[in-house]
Motif scaffolding. Structure first.
Motif, PDB file in Angstrom:
ATOM      1  N   PRO A 132      -7.613   2.520  -1.901  1.00  0.00           N
ATOM      2  CA  PRO A 132      -8.443   1.645  -2.722  1.00  0.00           C
ATOM      3  C   PRO A 132      -9.188   0.704  -1.776  1.00  0.00           C
ATOM      4  CG  PRO A 132      -6.097   1.382  -3.202  1.00  0.00           C
ATOM      5  CD  PRO A 132      -6.210   2.146  -1.943  1.00  0.00           C
ATOM      6  N   VAL A 133     -10.344   0.231  -2.183  1.00  0.00           N
ATOM      7  CA  VAL A 133     -11.216  -0.501  -1.267  1.00  0.00           C
ATOM      8  C   VAL A 133     -10.530  -1.711  -0.625  1.00  0.00           C
ATOM      9  CG1 VAL A 133     -12.339  -1.919  -3.053  1.00  0.00           C
ATOM     10  CG2 VAL A 133     -13.577  -1.319  -0.955  1.00  0.00           C
ATOM     11  N   ASP A 134      -9.609  -2.352  -1.332  1.00  0.00           N
ATOM     12  CA  ASP A 134      -8.936  -3.530  -0.771  1.00  0.00           C
ATOM     13  C   ASP A 134      -7.873  -3.168   0.262  1.00  0.00           C
ATOM     14  OD1 ASP A 134     -10.435  -5.031  -2.442  1.00  0.00           O
ATOM     15  OD2 ASP A 134      -8.896  -5.230  -3.990  1.00  0.00           O
ATOM     16  N   PHE A 135      -7.591  -1.893   0.421  1.00  0.00           N
ATOM     17  CA  PHE A 135      -6.501  -1.491   1.316  1.00  0.00           C
ATOM     18  C   PHE A 135      -6.985  -0.623   2.480  1.00  0.00           C
ATOM     19  CE2 PHE A 135      -3.831  -2.597  -2.363  1.00  0.00           C
ATOM     20  CZ  PHE A 135      -2.824  -3.325  -1.730  1.00  0.00           C
ATOM     21  N   PHE A 136      -8.246  -0.799   2.885  1.00  0.00           N
ATOM     22  CA  PHE A 136      -8.778   0.008   3.985  1.00  0.00           C
ATOM     23  C   PHE A 136      -7.944  -0.183   5.263  1.00  0.00           C
ATOM     24  CE2 PHE A 136     -11.512   0.244   7.773  1.00  0.00           C
ATOM     25  CZ  PHE A 136     -11.836   1.588   7.719  1.00  0.00           C
ATOM     26  N   PHE A 180       0.834  -1.210   0.000  1.00  0.00           N
ATOM     27  CA  PHE A 180       0.000   0.000   0.000  1.00  0.00           C
ATOM     28  C   PHE A 180       0.872   1.266   0.000  1.00  0.00           C
ATOM     29  CE2 PHE A 180      -2.012   3.314   2.718  1.00  0.00           C
ATOM     30  CZ  PHE A 180      -2.968   3.729   1.807  1.00  0.00           C
ATOM     31  N   ARG A 181       1.868   1.297   0.893  1.00  0.00           N
ATOM     32  CA  ARG A 181       2.704   2.488   1.034  1.00  0.00           C
ATOM     33  C   ARG A 181       3.540   2.778  -0.211  1.00  0.00           C
ATOM     34  NH1 ARG A 181       4.098   2.250   7.452  1.00  0.00           N
ATOM     35  NH2 ARG A 181       2.029   1.491   7.966  1.00  0.00           N
ATOM     36  N   ASN A 182       3.761   1.741  -1.025  1.00  0.00           N
ATOM     37  CA  ASN A 182       4.622   1.914  -2.196  1.00  0.00           C
ATOM     38  C   ASN A 182       3.870   1.775  -3.517  1.00  0.00           C
ATOM     39  OD1 ASN A 182       7.557   2.105  -1.070  1.00  0.00           O
ATOM     40  ND2 ASN A 182       6.459   0.628   0.195  1.00  0.00           N
ATOM     41  N   SER A 183       2.533   1.853  -3.425  1.00  0.00           N
ATOM     42  CA  SER A 183       1.737   1.716  -4.642  1.00  0.00           C
ATOM     43  C   SER A 183       1.625   3.067  -5.355  1.00  0.00           C
ATOM     44  CB  SER A 183       0.343   1.214  -4.280  1.00  0.00           C
ATOM     45  OG  SER A 183      -0.242   2.135  -3.387  1.00  0.00           O
ATOM     46  N   ASP A 184       1.223   3.013  -6.612  1.00  0.00           N
ATOM     47  CA  ASP A 184       1.063   4.247  -7.389  1.00  0.00           C
ATOM     48  C   ASP A 184      -0.054   5.123  -6.835  1.00  0.00           C
ATOM     49  OD1 ASP A 184       3.049   3.449  -9.031  1.00  0.00           O
ATOM     50  OD2 ASP A 184       1.738   2.537 -10.529  1.00  0.00           O
TER      51      ASP A 184
END
Lengths: 294, 171
Positions: A230-234, A126-130
């Motif tokens: 994004p919804v998968d990363f709440f 999550f922390r390194n996603s676009d």
């Protein structure tokens, strides 16, 4: 998964294996085959903590758990977690939890969103996603919503299904068929995240008639921290906010009237989680108007 | 990577420094981390100080020194110093808001880094090269030397810099 991310995760696991043993940042760099300088840079970039800060926060969090669940002497707990003495342990403990270890033991506060969990691979992803954007602080004006509410029994796999089901029911209740649910609000009855209610609704404008089978909920005016997800990363967004960003900008989560714990807004820019916060005088972060958020 | 070994030399520097984890606020390859902030602070000072500009013109090139202490291995904290070389004769004229560093007489293994190698884990590569060459490093500091060959962080592909590792002796 790229190689630096995996290597830094190996370093996190190495730290986790050494919470009770003396280990240095240099030894950890060596373990994953990085020079110390490169390791410090990469760890900060990927985890958003300094390596030493991560290790100390994890040691303090695990020690707090033991304070609550055992009768072990504080001086022994300090030694177990490699603090030089009880004084340095208490100082570090107070810096992180704003209370002495003895007070923590007496009060046994809720541990959820206070004790820093181990950072997972999903957290790093999550922390390194676009789509990752650094959180911001907002001044929020009071907003009224109408919608449906349910008690959350299980927070593991079923949360998204609850949301989808509530959102579908809400759509059926609305007279305006084009309206879509805009907000998800999490309330509790006693400021405890383990015992909470989920509300899904749409904004209720001034003088708008209350739909009979819907309930009204208010997001009170105040300061809120907001983060896109994004919804998968709440879960990962919430972890980032509470354990990485709040300490870095000197603010902490609080509980507003009606025990509002957080709310998520769906806008054209995506989903954003908001948590009510108290901002320390030491913080130099600027507040933005909530209209800029959505 | 094969180093050039320098003759023993003592280096006197004037500049500014920072102590801590330089990447605690920002870890990217840009000027927003604490090393970048330090360089910006130093360059701003230089811009407004004609005396130091003259010194920089007399002995061209900039130094970025990393100094290690007992907290470096344990906590990842160290000192970063940026500045210029000066002659001993001008010591008494150095403005009070600058720090001085006296790097003691030492031989250096000099490694030249080019392009994307500058962004790599070159410390590791250098360490392997020193081991292969039978060279023993002095672990308390090292420095990077920047001159007209370095075109800036935005033009890293066409940039060159030298890394100086103090060595104890040749085995």
């Amino acid at each position: 998964m790229n190689e630096p991310l995996e290597s830094i995760y190996d370093a996190i696991e190495f730290f986790e294996d050494h919470l009770y043993e003396n280990v240095t940042v240099a030894q950890t760099a060596d373990f994953i085959g990085y020079s110390l300088f490169h390791f410090i840079r990469m760890f900060n970039r990927i985890v958003h903590h300094t390596p030493y800060d991560y290790l100390i926060r994890r040691r303090l969090s695990e020690s707090a758990r033991i304070l609550t669940n055992s009768h072990r002497r504080i001086t022994d707990i300090a030694q177990d977690f490699c603090f030089q003495n009880q004084e340095s342990y208490s100082r570090a403990f107070k810096r992180m939890f704003d209370m002495q270890p003895s007070q923590w033991r007496e009060e046994a506060p809720s541990e959820e969103f206070v004790l820093m969990p181990k950072i997972t691979l999903a957290d790093l992803a999550f922390r390194n996603s676009d789509f990752f954007r650094s959180p911001e602080l907002f001044i929020w004006s009071e907003t009224r919503y109408q919608g449906l509410m349910t008690k959350i029994i299980e927070d593991k796999n079923g949360l998204q299904e609850w949301e989808n089901s509530l959102a579908a029911d809400l759509k059926n209740c609305l007279s305006d068929v084009s309206a879509s649910p805009q907000v998800t609000i999490t309330f509790s009855v006693n400021s405890d995240w383990r015992n909470r209610y989920e509300f899904i609704g749409i904004e209720k404008h001034k003088n708008q008639r209350q739909t009979l089978n819907l309930v009204e909920r208010i997001v009170p005016a105040g300061n809120y921290a907001g983060i896109f997800y994004p919804v998968d990363f709440f879960k990962e967004a919430r972890t980032y906010l509470f354990f990485t960003w709040f300490p870095a900008v000197c603010c902490r989560a609080t509980c507003h009237e009606f025990f509002l714990l957080s709310f998520s807004v769906l806008s054209s820019q995506g989903r954003q989680l908001f948590v009510p916060v108290v901002i320390s005088e030491k913080s130099n972060i600027r507040l933005k108007d909530s209209r800029a958020a959505i | 990577m094969i180093p050039i070994i320098s003759e023993p030399r003592q280096i006197l520097l004037a500049g500014m420094s920072f102590y801590g984890d330089p990447f605690d606020i920002h870890a990217g390859w840009d000027e927003e981390n604490r090393i970048g902030e330090l360089w910006n602070r130093w360059m701003r000072f230089l811009y407004h100080n004609p005396f130091c500009q003259n010194l920089a013109a007399e002995m061209p090139g900039f130094y970025e020194v990393h100094l290690y202490d007992e907290d470096t291995a344990e906590k990842g904290l160290f000192e970063v110093f940026v500045g210029i070389a000066i002659m001993e004769s001008v010591l008494h004229k150095i403005p009070e808001n600058l720090c001085l560093k006296n790097l003691p007489e030492s031989k250096y293994a000099i490694f030249t880094l080019q392009g994307m190698d500058i962004k790599s884990d070159w410390e590791n590569t250098i360490q392997l090269s020193l081991l292969e060459s039978g060279l023993q490093r002095n672990d308390s500091y090292n420095f990077q030397y920047y001159d007209e060959r370095f075109k800036g962080i935005q033009h890293i592909e066409s940039s060159i810099l030298d890394v100086y590792i103090p060595i104890k002796n040749l085995q």
